[in-house]
Design an enzyme around this catalytic site. Structure first.
Site, PDB file in Angstrom:
ATOM      1  N   LYS A 174       1.200  -1.272   0.495  1.00  0.00           N
ATOM      2  CA  LYS A 174      -0.130   0.047   0.430  1.00  0.00           C
ATOM      3  C   LYS A 174       0.766   0.949   0.024  1.00  0.00           C
ATOM      4  O   LYS A 174       1.449   1.452   1.232  1.00  0.00           O
ATOM      5  CB  LYS A 174      -0.604  -0.302   1.328  1.00  0.00           C
ATOM      6  N   CYS A 283      14.491  11.828   6.345  1.00  0.00           N
ATOM      7  CA  CYS A 283      13.757  11.234   7.725  1.00  0.00           C
ATOM      8  C   CYS A 283      15.360  11.179   7.933  1.00  0.00           C
ATOM      9  O   CYS A 283      15.590  11.315   9.053  1.00  0.00           O
ATOM     10  CB  CYS A 283      13.794   9.229   7.643  1.00  0.00           C
TER      11      CYS A 283
HETATM   12  P1  NAP Z   1       2.106   8.187   7.543  1.00  0.00           P
HETATM   13  O1  NAP Z   1       1.756   9.861   7.353  1.00  0.00           O
HETATM   14  O2  NAP Z   1       2.624   7.900   8.973  1.00  0.00           O
HETATM   15  O3  NAP Z   1       2.457   7.509   5.947  1.00  0.00           O
HETATM   16  C1  NAP Z   1       3.199   6.811   5.636  1.00  0.00           C
HETATM   17  C2  NAP Z   1       2.170   5.271   5.090  1.00  0.00           C
HETATM   18  O4  NAP Z   1       1.320   4.945   6.111  1.00  0.00           O
HETATM   19  C3  NAP Z   1       1.426   6.173   4.164  1.00  0.00           C
HETATM   20  O5  NAP Z   1       1.350   4.434   2.439  1.00  0.00           O
HETATM   21  C4  NAP Z   1       0.260   5.678   4.871  1.00  0.00           C
HETATM   22  O6  NAP Z   1      -1.177   6.370   4.188  1.00  0.00           O
HETATM   23  C5  NAP Z   1       0.230   5.370   5.248  1.00  0.00           C
HETATM   24  N1  NAP Z   1      -0.940   4.964   6.701  1.00  0.00           N
HETATM   25  C6  NAP Z   1      -1.599   6.843   7.334  1.00  0.00           C
HETATM   26  N2  NAP Z   1      -2.400   6.292   8.679  1.00  0.00           N
HETATM   27  C7  NAP Z   1      -2.343   4.914   8.575  1.00  0.00           C
HETATM   28  C8  NAP Z   1      -2.944   4.202   9.308  1.00  0.00           C
HETATM   29  N3  NAP Z   1      -3.798   4.719  10.628  1.00  0.00           N
HETATM   30  N4  NAP Z   1      -2.604   2.846   9.735  1.00  0.00           N
HETATM   31  C9  NAP Z   1      -1.592   3.276   8.158  1.00  0.00           C
HETATM   32  N5  NAP Z   1      -1.571   2.869   8.001  1.00  0.00           N
HETATM   33  C10 NAP Z   1      -1.110   5.040   7.514  1.00  0.00           C
HETATM   34  O7  NAP Z   1       4.251   9.221   6.668  1.00  0.00           O
HETATM   35  P2  NAP Z   1       3.964  10.357   5.442  1.00  0.00           P
HETATM   36  O8  NAP Z   1       3.613  11.608   6.130  1.00  0.00           O
HETATM   37  O9  NAP Z   1       3.705   9.989   4.338  1.00  0.00           O
HETATM   38  O10 NAP Z   1       5.900  10.389   5.680  1.00  0.00           O
HETATM   39  C11 NAP Z   1       6.368  11.379   6.743  1.00  0.00           C
HETATM   40  C12 NAP Z   1       7.425  10.268   8.033  1.00  0.00           C
HETATM   41  O11 NAP Z   1       7.890   9.351   7.265  1.00  0.00           O
HETATM   42  C13 NAP Z   1       8.175  11.253   8.532  1.00  0.00           C
HETATM   43  O12 NAP Z   1       7.984  11.310   9.958  1.00  0.00           O
HETATM   44  C14 NAP Z   1       9.222  10.580   7.995  1.00  0.00           C
HETATM   45  O13 NAP Z   1      10.329  10.496   8.480  1.00  0.00           O
HETATM   46  C15 NAP Z   1       9.368   9.746   8.208  1.00  0.00           C
HETATM   47  N6  NAP Z   1      10.736   8.684   7.121  1.00  0.00           N
HETATM   48  C16 NAP Z   1      11.300   7.999   7.756  1.00  0.00           C
HETATM   49  C17 NAP Z   1      12.461   6.969   7.015  1.00  0.00           C
HETATM   50  C18 NAP Z   1      13.457   6.310   7.191  1.00  0.00           C
HETATM   51  O14 NAP Z   1      13.734   5.306   7.203  1.00  0.00           O
HETATM   52  N7  NAP Z   1      12.810   6.407   8.926  1.00  0.00           N
HETATM   53  C19 NAP Z   1      12.083   7.158   5.423  1.00  0.00           C
HETATM   54  C20 NAP Z   1      11.579   7.997   4.615  1.00  0.00           C
HETATM   55  C21 NAP Z   1      10.153   8.557   5.437  1.00  0.00           C
HETATM   56  P3  NAP Z   1      -1.335   7.069   3.525  1.00  0.00           P
HETATM   57  O15 NAP Z   1      -0.547   7.444   1.962  1.00  0.00           O
HETATM   58  O16 NAP Z   1      -3.113   6.814   2.365  1.00  0.00           O
HETATM   59  O17 NAP Z   1      -2.543   8.487   4.568  1.00  0.00           O
END
Ligand code: NAP
Ligand code: MG
Length: 478
Positions: A174, A283
C-alpha cells in the site's frame, strides 16, 4: 491523464468503491498528474488472498530463480527510468535530478537483491553430540505487507519489496497516497517481468483503511512500514497483538556537529545539502547544527550566504536546486514550525517565507539561530527545509545536546581530529553515523535504521534485510 489501478493476482483491477482521487503537482497545482483509486477492505482482502495462495509455489522456487525475476524487473525499469523519474518528480516535487538518482538507486537495489538469492541462508553450529549435525536455515515469513511514505516514492517501495521477494515472501503493498502513481509505474515493471500471479500485489487507498487493514489482516505474516511515528506505533501495536512480525522506520531530528578544526567549506556545503535537498523531506535530513564557538562566526556567515543563493523553483527546470514541499499540508506544517520558532524566541537568520504562491507549495530554505535546545524547533521533526543552529563550546557539549531528543536516526560530525571522531562513534545515539559527510546518505548494501523513537530497532537494506524478511529454523539432525 494517468489512472492507477490496483494490481491483484496478476491483473490490473478497478475497485468496487468506484472512488478515485487526483494527485496534483505540488510545484504546479494546476497540473493533475493522474488519479488513483480509494480502495476498500474488499480489494485488500482479494490481494491478501492472492498473495497467500501464491506463497507456497514462490517459496519453493530456488533463490536464483527468484533472482532471475528481479533481474528482469531491473532491466525493464532501466528502460523506463526517465518516465518513472518524471512521474515521481511531478507527484511529490523533488527535483528531476534527485528522482533520477533515486530511480537509478531503485534499479541497483533490485540487482543487489537478485544476487542475494544465491547467498547463504544459514550456519552449521558444532553440536556437543559428535554424531549429530546442527544447523540453521531461514524460511520466508509468508505474506508481507509493505506500507510506504511519499518522500522516497521509488527507493523505499523497492528496498522493501525486493528483499521480501528474494527471501521467498509474497507481497501486498500500500503506497503513500501522495505517490500512488509512481508506485503503480514500478508495479508495471514487475507485471511485465511476468512474476507469477499473486506474488506481488498493490492496493491504493487511505492509510486508515488499507494500511490499518494490512496491519490487522490475519493472513499478513509480516509488516514493514516507513513513515511517521504516530502511524508506525499504531501499526506496531496492532501487529504485536496478533503475533505478526513488524518493522518500523520512522522519524528523525538529525544533528550535525561542526568542530573548530573542521574544513569550513566541506562542513557548510554538506550541511546545506543534508538540510535542504528534497526540501528537507528526508528522514535523515539535517535539522540541528552544533558549531564550535571558534569557527561559529565564519560558519554562520557562509551558511547564510550559501542558503540565500539556492535556487528554489520548478522541479523539472535545469538548474533548480530545491523544489516545493510535497503537499499543501507539508507546507502548512513547515510554516507553523517557523512561526513557533519565532514565537519561542529563536532568531530567524535566513528564509522563513512561502514563495511562488501562485505556482505551488514553495518555501525558502530557512535557518534559525537558537540558544535554547528545549524549543519546539530543536525537538520535533519538521520534515521541511529548516535548520536550528547552535553555538557550542566543545564536541562534548554538542554530543550532549545532539542526544537530547527522542529520535536517533542519523548524525554527522565534521572534524579532522580522530579522537573526536571516535568519541562521536562511541557516544552519539543514532543508527547511521557520518563523519565528514552529510547526515543524509545511505548506501544500499549497508544496514539502515535508527535507535530510540526512530525505529523498531530492526535494520533494512543490505544483508541486514534478511533478519526481518525471514525467520530462523534451528535444526538438530541425528
Ligand atoms: P505517514 O503519514 O505515517 O504515512 C506513511 C504510510 O502510512 C502511508 O502509506 C500512509 O498512507 C500510511 N498510513 C497513514 N495512516 C495510516 C494508518 N492509520 N494505518 C496504517 N497506515 C497508515 O508518513 P508520511 O507523512 O507519508 O511520511 C513522513 C514520515 O516518514 C516522516 O516522519 C519521516 O521521518 C518518515 N520517514 C522515515 C524514514 C526512515 O527510514 N526512518 C524514511 C522516510 C520517511 P496515506 O498516504 O494514504 O496516508
Ligand atoms: Mg501522511
Amino acid at each position: 491523464m494517468l489512472t492507477a489501478l490496483n494490481y491483484i493476482n496478476g491483473k490490473w483491477s478497478e475497485t468496487s468503491t468506484g472512488n478515485t482521487k487526483e494527485n496534483v503537482n505540488p510545484g504546479n497545482v494546476n497540473e493533475v498528474v493522474g488519479s488513483y483509486q480509494e480502495s476498500d477492505l474488499h480489494d485488500l482482502n482479494q490481494a491478501v488472498e492472492a498473495a497467500s495462495k501464491a506463497k507456497k509455489a514462490w517459496k519453493k522456487l530456488s533463490g536464483s530463480n527468484r533472482g532471475e525475476y528481479l533481474y528482469k524487473v531491473a532491466d525493464i525499469m532501466e528502460e523506463r527510468s526517465e518516465e518513472i523519474a518524471l512521474i515521481a518528480s511531478k507527484e511529490m516535487g523533488k527535483t528531476i535530478a534527485e528522482t533520477r538518482g533515486e530511480t537509478t538507486r531503485g534499479i541497483a537495489i533490485l540487482r543487489y537483491y537478485a544476487g542475494e538469492g544465491m547467498r547463504k541462508v544459514g550456519d552449521v553450529i558444532p553440536s556437543t553430540d559428535a554424531s549429530a549435525l546442527m544447523f540453521t536455515t531461514r524460511v520466508p515469513l509468508g505474506v508481507v505487507g509493505v506500507i510506504t511514505p511519499w518522500n522516497f516514492p521509488v527507493a523505499i517501495p523497492i528496498w522493501k519489496m525486493a528483499p521480501a521477494l528474494i527471501y521467498g515472501n509474497t507481497v501486498v503493498i500500500k503506497p503513500a497516497s501522495e505517490t500512488a502513481l509512481t508506485c503503480v509505474k514500478i508495479l508495471e515493471c514487475f507485471d511485465d517481468a511476468n512474476l507469477p500471479a499473486g506474488v506481488i500485489n498493490c492496493v491504493t487507498g487511505k492509510g486508515s483503511v488499507i494500511g490499518q487493514g494490512i496491519a490487522e489482516h490475519t493472513k499478513v505474516n509480516g509488516i514493514t512500514f516507513t513513515g511517521s511515528n504516530s502511524v508506525g506505533k499504531q501499526i506496531g501495536h496492532t501487529a504485536f497483538e496478533r503475533g505478526a512480525k513488524y518493522q518500523l522506520e520512522m522519524g528523525g531530528k538529525n544533528p550535525v556537529i561542526v568542530a573548530n578544526d573542521a574544513d569550513l567549506n566541506i562542513a557548510v556545503e554538506a550541511t546545506i545539502s543534508g538540510a535542504f535537498k528534497s526540501t528537507g523531506q528526508k528522514c535523515t535530513a539535517t535539522s540541528r547544527v552544533f558549531v564550535g564557538s571558534e569557527i561559529y562566526p565564519a560558519f554562520k556567515e557562509q551558511l547564510v550566504k550559501r542558503t540565500n543563493e539556492l535556487l528554489v523553483g520548478d522541479s523539472l527546470a535545469e538548474g533548480t536546486w530545491m523544489g516545493p514541499c510535497a503537499s499543501k499540508s507539508q507546507l502548512a506544517t513547515c510554516l507553523e514550525y517557523i512561526n513557533k520558532g519565532i514565537e519561542e524566541g529563536a532568531e530567524l537568520i535566513a528564509g522563513g517565507n512561502q514563495i511562488h504562491h501562485d505556482k505551488g507549495y514553495f518555501i525558502e530554505p530557512t535557518i534559525f539561530e537558537c540558544t535554547d535546545h528545549s524549543q519546539t524547533i530543536a525537538q520535533e521533526e519538521i520534515f521541511g527545509p529548516v535548520i536550528a543552529l547552535f553555538k557550542v563550546e566543545s564536541v562534548n557539549e554538542a554530543l550532549k545536546l545532539a542526544n537530547d531528543v527522542e529520535y536517533g536516526l542519523s548524525a554527522s560530525i565534521f572534524t579532522t581530529n580522530i579522537s573526536e571522531m571516535l568519541t562521536f562513534v562511541e557516544d552519539i545515539e543514532a543508527g547511521l553515523l557520518r563523519i565528514n559527510a552529510e547526515s543524509a546518505g545511505v548506501e544500499l548494501q549497508a544496514p539502515f535504521g535508527g535507535v530510540k523513537q526512530s525505529s523498531s530497532h530492526s535494520r533494512e537494506q543490505g544483508e541486514a534485510a534478511k533478519e526481518f524478511f525471514t525467520s530462523i529454523k534451528t535444526v538438530f539432525l541425528k
